[in-house]
Every structure is written in C-alpha cells, then in structure tokens.
Design a protein around this motif. Structure first.
Motif: not given
Length: 207
Positions: A194-205
């Motif tokens: 989930i965090n990988q997806a957040g970083r790669d798509i949203i750019g969230e930490p």
C-alpha cells in the motif's frame, strides 16, 4: 492455495475484477469513457466486499494479534524472506492466485518493492486509502495519455507497477486473516504494498 470461505471469496473476486478492469482502463478499452465507468464499478465492488461486516470482524480479530506499528527492520525482513524463498513467503505466493496473480507475476512485483521506514496500517482506513489511490491513479492515467509516446509508455508502466503492488498487498493481507500464524508477515507485506502504491501514484510519504 485456494480459499473457499464465502466472506473471503467475495472480496477476492471483486479484487480480481478490479485488476482486469484496470488493465482495460490503462489501454482505454473498449473506449476510455466506458473503461473508466467499468473501473469505477469494480472499485465499488471492492469497497462493498471489504467493508462487509463479517469480513471486517475477521480482519480485526486477526489484526489484534499484530502491533500497531511495524518496524522498518521487520518490513525489510519480509522482503528478504521472499528473496530467500522461506516457507512463509511461499505460502504468501500460493495465496496470490485467489485474486488474479500468478506466483511468477507476484514475485516480479515483489522484487521491485522497497521499504523506506516503519509503517502503520489500519483496516479501518483501508477503504479510504484505496479510494484515494484509485482517484489519483485515474487522473494520472488521463494525464499520461497526453504525453509523448515514450514518456507515456514509461508513466503507464510506473502506474501499473504501483497499482499491482497495492492490489497484491491488500489481497495478501486479507487472505491471511484466516491464517493467524502468518498474519503478522502478511500484514507487514500489505503495508509495504500500500505504501509503495502511495509513493508511486500519489507521491505521499509512507506512514
């Protein structure tokens, strides 16, 4: 390993449907508008299945055995277990066919995953995180369609990798709610995906 329990099967079928609709949306098939409509419908199915009271109860009962925060060291050890082919990692891979990933496809995704820091994941927050990922992914795909050919191809590939990692993480985390001895491992793997997806798509930490 095929999971037969109804409360899990409904979610897995919805997740696999989303996976298929995402592939078509990425290609704009049969038309970009129709593909987006189908993908939104598939997301609604995932969220409905995920928030089913019976499934949520099972997830929360399993989660109670896990710490609120997963250490960075533990998350790194999960990816190392996959590289080493440990027994628990093989179990995780055997579950992936329940929601549309072959073992080889799952392993290709896993080899590209990274861990930046300790992570917090909550099943209560999972539906809203999935909705946020979906909304931004749709927007980013639309932007990518207007890019020059080479840039478009690369950006779509990045979006695909992020989406697959999120789906694989969520699917595995839910699947192992029925296997308490392996749940901490899969809970951690879900956090990574989930965090990988957040970083790669949203750019969230990561959290």
């Amino acid at each position: 390993m095929f999971i037969h329990q109804k409360k899990f099967r409904k979610f897995f079928e919805a997740l696999e449907s989303y996976k298929k609709c995402f592939s078509r949306f990425l290609k704009g098939y049969p038309t970009p508008k129709k593909a987006e409509t189908n993908l939104q419908h598939a997301l609604s199915g995932v969220l409905a299945a995920l928030t089913d009271s019976e499934l949520m109860t099972a997830l929360e009962e399993a989660r109670e055995q896990s710490p609120d925060t997963l250490s960075e060291e533990f998350l790194h050890s999960i990816l190392q277990d996959f590289r080493d082919g440990t027994k628990v990692s093989k179990l995780e891979l055997s579950l992936s066919n329940n929601f549309g990933f072959s073992k080889n496809a799952a392993m290709r995704i896993i080899t590209e995953l990274t861990v930046l820091e300790a992570s917090h994941v909550s099943f209560e927050e999972l539906p809203s995180r999935l909705e946020a990922l979906h909304a931004t992914m749709v927007k980013e795909v639309k932007v990518a369609r207007e890019l020059p050919r080479r840039e478009k191809k690369k950006r779509k590939r990045d979006i695909s990798r992020a989406t697959w990692s999120g789906l694989l993480g969520v699917g595995t985390g839910v699947a192992n709610a029925m296997a308490p001895p392996a749940f901490l491992f899969s809970f951690g793997f879900m956090a990574i995906g989930i965090n990988q997806a957040g970083r790669d798509i949203i750019g969230e930490p990561s959290d």
